[in-house]
Write an enzyme that holds these catalytic residues in place. Structure first.
Site, PDB file in Angstrom:
ATOM      1  N   ASP A  89     -59.377  48.272 153.576  1.00  0.00           N
ATOM      2  CA  ASP A  89     -57.968  48.639 153.496  1.00  0.00           C
ATOM      3  C   ASP A  89     -57.886  50.015 152.847  1.00  0.00           C
ATOM      4  OD1 ASP A  89     -57.758  46.004 154.321  1.00  0.00           O
ATOM      5  OD2 ASP A  89     -56.185  45.473 152.890  1.00  0.00           O
ATOM      6  N   LYS A 152     -50.570  48.456 157.104  1.00  0.00           N
ATOM      7  CA  LYS A 152     -50.300  47.608 155.931  1.00  0.00           C
ATOM      8  C   LYS A 152     -49.235  48.264 155.070  1.00  0.00           C
ATOM      9  CE  LYS A 152     -52.784  46.032 151.747  1.00  0.00           C
ATOM     10  NZ  LYS A 152     -54.124  45.946 151.103  1.00  0.00           N
ATOM     11  N   LYS A 181     -49.980  44.022 158.225  1.00  0.00           N
ATOM     12  CA  LYS A 181     -50.247  43.278 156.991  1.00  0.00           C
ATOM     13  C   LYS A 181     -49.149  43.527 155.965  1.00  0.00           C
ATOM     14  CE  LYS A 181     -53.654  42.727 153.241  1.00  0.00           C
ATOM     15  NZ  LYS A 181     -55.046  43.003 152.799  1.00  0.00           N
TER      16      LYS A 181
END
Length: 223
Positions: A89, A152, A181
């Site tokens: 991430d 995300k 996400k």
């Protein structure tokens, strides 16, 4: 797919200790979370303990500010993968996005995608709380163009977390084939349901166990 299967069981606080990580790992095994999301220093331990369990090892790159150079992010990524990470991430270059230097933002993301070399999923944290809607849309498009697998919402370390409005906007922007996400402030099953209904396909949360048990999580952890 069960509720646990879409949750990245997360522990990213700087004072998280080995015992906390081992507890996180055991919970991930028990509840079959999608992954554990840990800081890079814990990747090797997590990979060893989770081998053969089906639980992925996620880590963070350029975290939490996104202000590292692309070369640094690429090195972090390669190092994490060599130690067993299967998902990364990364945080975008937020300043470059705001300065409308889209080529810089895309190249930064692509640097991590290329460092992964197909060995891990790449999720791109755009830090929605710091962006206008136009910037959110642009960040999502750049992530897709650079070859990312997910976009995300948040690091959980800035001024806000996931909202259903941002998730809906991100899903609309990236379409059906890219993951979205939701992270930051997702603490209950109701929060998860709201995010999934808005378009989220993965949830980042430190309250994973409470969520799957249908309990209210205690404390004020932004993640």
């Amino acid at each position: 797919m069960s509720l646990a299967n879409i949750i990245d069981h997360t522990a990213l606080k700087p004072h998280t200790q080995k015992a906390d990580i081992l507890k996180l790992i055991e919970e991930a095994k028990t509840y079959k979370f999608a992954s554990v999301c840990v800081n890079p220093t814990w990747v090797e331990l997590a990979a060893k303990e989770l081998k053969g369990t089906g639980v992925d090892v996620c880590t963070v790159i350029g975290f939490p500010l996104g202000a590292n150079t692309t070369e640094t992010k690429a090195f972090e990524t390669k190092d994490a993968i060599s130690k067993g990470a299967t998902e990364v991430d990364m945080v975008i270059n937020i300043a470059a996005l705001k300065d409308k230097e889209d080529d810089v933002v895309e190249a930064d993301i692509r640097g991590v995608v290329e460092a992964v070399a197909g060995k891990a999923l790449v999720k791109v944290i755009i830090e929605t709380c710091l962006l206008t809607d136009e910037e959110k849309e642009r960040a999502c498009r750049l992530a897709v163009s650079a070859g990312a697998d997910f976009v995300k919402t948040s690091t959980g370390f800035s001024t806000g977390g996931a909202t259903k409005e941002d998730i809906a906007l991100m899903r609309k922007t990236v379409g059906p084939d890219i993951g979205v996400k939701a992270s930051g402030g997702v603490r209950t099953k109701e929060d998860v349901d709201t995010m999934v209904e808005a378009g989220a396909s993965r949830i980042g949360a430190s309250a994973g166990v409470s969520i799957v048990k249908g309990e209210n999580a205690s404390g004020g952890d932004n993640y």
